[in-house]
Every structure is written in C-alpha cells, then in structure tokens.
Write an enzyme that holds these catalytic residues in place. Structure first.
Site, PDB file in Angstrom:
ATOM      1  N   TYR A 174     -11.946  -3.435   2.283  1.00  0.00           N
ATOM      2  CA  TYR A 174     -11.742  -2.297   3.185  1.00  0.00           C
ATOM      3  C   TYR A 174     -11.015  -1.178   2.454  1.00  0.00           C
ATOM      4  O   TYR A 174     -10.334  -1.391   1.450  1.00  0.00           O
ATOM      5  CB  TYR A 174     -10.964  -2.702   4.437  1.00  0.00           C
ATOM      6  N   CYS A 175     -11.177   0.042   2.963  1.00  0.00           N
ATOM      7  CA  CYS A 175     -10.461   1.225   2.461  1.00  0.00           C
ATOM      8  C   CYS A 175     -10.328   2.197   3.631  1.00  0.00           C
ATOM      9  O   CYS A 175     -10.572   1.829   4.779  1.00  0.00           O
ATOM     10  CB  CYS A 175     -11.177   1.842   1.259  1.00  0.00           C
ATOM     11  N   THR A 176      -9.972   3.436   3.358  1.00  0.00           N
ATOM     12  CA  THR A 176      -9.687   4.385   4.440  1.00  0.00           C
ATOM     13  C   THR A 176     -10.911   4.693   5.286  1.00  0.00           C
ATOM     14  O   THR A 176     -10.887   4.572   6.508  1.00  0.00           O
ATOM     15  CB  THR A 176      -9.116   5.697   3.869  1.00  0.00           C
ATOM     16  N   GLY A 178     -14.371   3.997   3.883  1.00  0.00           N
ATOM     17  CA  GLY A 178     -15.522   3.219   3.450  1.00  0.00           C
ATOM     18  C   GLY A 178     -16.096   3.590   2.103  1.00  0.00           C
ATOM     19  O   GLY A 178     -16.811   2.804   1.490  1.00  0.00           O
ATOM     20  N   ILE A 203     -10.765   1.838   7.702  1.00  0.00           N
ATOM     21  CA  ILE A 203      -9.627   1.686   8.616  1.00  0.00           C
ATOM     22  C   ILE A 203      -9.725   2.656   9.793  1.00  0.00           C
ATOM     23  O   ILE A 203      -9.415   2.311  10.938  1.00  0.00           O
ATOM     24  CB  ILE A 203      -8.308   1.929   7.858  1.00  0.00           C
TER      25      ILE A 203
END
Length: 319
Positions: A174-176, A178, A203
C-alpha cells in the site's frame, strides 16, 4: 466546502509527453486549477485543487481521453486551494524510482478494493507492506505493517531482500494513492514473489470507503495540508514530538532553513523553540520567524502560470 482536492495517476503510454504537457497545462489554466502534475512517456500523475465545478469539468475532460479510461480520481472536499502554484512538468517517470524498465500497464500486482484489503490484511498468511518513505510512515501506517526504512522510493529495490522471509505469504502493498504500489508490486513479481497484491487507490481511498479502520496516525500528503486524518473508526496517534517525545502528529519544517527538517513537534515545544527542531537551530542567525504553523511555503506573489507555459522548454532527449 466549495473546493476539492483530486489525487490521481494512470500508467499508460504517451507517444509525445511534451505535446501532452502543453495541452494539459492549458486545460488546468482554463479551469483555474493549482497543484503538481507529472507527465511522462509512461503516463500521468497529479494532485490538484480547485473549485468543485472546475474539478468536475477537469475530471470529465481527462476521462474523455481513451488513454485514461482506467484512471480513477480520489476526491476530497476542502475549504480552499491546497496549493499556491500550478506545475505541469515532463519527467522520465511519473513517480521517481530506479525501476525504469517496469511497465505496470502490462503487468503488476493484483488490485484489491478497500473492502477486499480490509478482509485480507489480518490473516495469518498475509503480510502488509508499506512502500512509502520513512517520513510518511512515521506519521501514519497500518497496524502491523512491515516498513522498509527507505528515505526515497528509489531505494525500494535495495530493500526487497528484507521481504524474502515472507515469500510464502500473500504480500499486500500500500501507499498514499496507489502509484508507487504499481511499480513496487510489479518489481516483487519480477523478483519471484508469487502472491502480490496492492491496495487500489491507496490509503486515501481506503479512508473514503472503509473509514480508515486500523490505519494508525495520519496520512502524509503532498500539499499544504501536510497530513490528513483517514481513520474514523479507531484513530490513534503514533508519531512523537521530536523534542520532548510526547505523542504528536503536528508536522513542521524546522525554522532554520539550513536544517528544514520535517518532523513532528508539539505546540508547546513549537512555542518554546520558536519553530526550530533544537536549541542549536533556534539560535541560528538565519532562523525564519515562527507563525505557529511551522510551514514555510515558497512565496508565489509574482508567479505567472501563463508565463510558465510560455517559457517552458522541453527536456533534452537522450542522444
């Protein structure tokens, strides 16, 4: 709130990034949008703010281009512009990495909706991996997530060996928003990891659709908000004041411009140190005045986006 922030990306081949950049810049100017947009031969990545009607027209215009049919916007209401300038730039990649050969539009990890991610993340055969930089995950991350001690996403390939012990598990990245996961998960597949997934929309989308449950702290964002709440279910604070160690998610830049450290500093220490991260920085002769926010955006009183368009020079092509 009559303004919106749009976060988006799309990996798709662009035959002429320079021509697209100029056309896209004019669209943003017409709609009075501000923000940062990166154009590359591999696609488009941006965060912009603007009035609701202008943002809606922008989304319609972008989605009308068949190349961006798969693009999804993360939309958040805000009180005003979250940027002071508009920058539309051509770069080698839409997210800076050392993975130039990776083509996410051809092969990448399996996308999980926020609902699917939530259902999988706590299983024994799963490991959740944060592919963001340390200053991002230090202020907020999923419970029990594996972090990789990286200062910049380009360090990710060198940290993958730390995940070798999890090769028999499902890897959920996961990241901010995508965009980093697209390349990270593709690289993991290339390195022999078989069950690789990614939180589609990152997220931000997880917060919008699933209430951010089990995301501890705040989500770092790349606009004037700095960090935003995403967890409306079981929120907590995980970051600590850089000076006194008390729980604090109040991010500042050190008032000493030669330091400019981006750290958490509680309000009490902010007042005591006048916005500096230490007494040494507080005593520096070049220390900036502290206004209580600890943020020092570049002044843009003389910025002219039309002039920026006219003065734009395309990057030199490799010979």
């Amino acid at each position: 709130m009559d303004y919106r922030v749009l976060l988006y990306y799309c990996y798709t081949p662009l035959a002429d990034p320079d021509a697209f950049r100029e056309e896209h810049h004019r669209l943003c100017l017409r709609l009075n949008l501000l923000g940062r947009i990166i154009v590359a031969a591999e696609g488009l990545n941006g965060t912009v703010s603007g009035r609701t009607a202008d943002c809606e027209e922008y989304m319609r215009a972008v989605k009308a281009d068949p190349r961006f049919a798969a693009l999804e916007f993360k939309v958040e209401p805000v009180a005003a512009h979250t940027f002071q300038k508009l920058h539309v730039r051509v770069k080698p990649e839409i997210v800076h990495s050392s993975l130039h050969h990776v083509r996410p539009h051809e092969k990448t990890g399996q996308h999980l909706s926020p609902q699917e991610f939530k259902a999988l993340k706590d299983r024994d055969d799963v490991v959740v991996v944060d592919v963001r930089s340390d200053y991002e995950y230090n202020v907020g991350r999923f419970k029990n997530a594996v972090t990789l001690d990286i200062e910049n996403f380009r360090d990710f390939p060198d940290r993958v060996k730390r995940l070798e012990e999890f090769k028999d598990k499902k890897i959920l990245t996961y990241c901010t928003g995508g965009v980093k996961c697209e390349k990270a998960s593709a690289f993991l597949l290339e390195q022999g990891f078989e069950n690789v997934y990614q939180l589609h929309g990152g997220i931000i989308k997880y917060g919008l659709e699933e209430g951010g449950e089990d995301f501890d702290g705040k989500c770092y964002v790349f606009d004037s908000r700095v960090a935003v709440d995403v967890n409306r279910v079981n929120p907590t604070v995980i970051s600590q004041c850089y000076s006194c160690g008390t729980p604090s998610d109040r991010l500042i830049n050190c008032a000493n411009p030669h330091c400019n450290a981006h750290v958490a500093l509680c309000e009490a220490c902010g007042e005591t140190l006048a916005g500096a991260c230490s007494t040494t920085c507080q005593e520096h002769p070049d220390k900036r005045p502290y206004d209580g926010t600890g943020l020092y955006p570049k002044q843009s009183n003389h910025y002219n986006p039309e002039q920026a368009l006219l003065s734009y020079k395309a990057p030199a092509r490799p010979q």
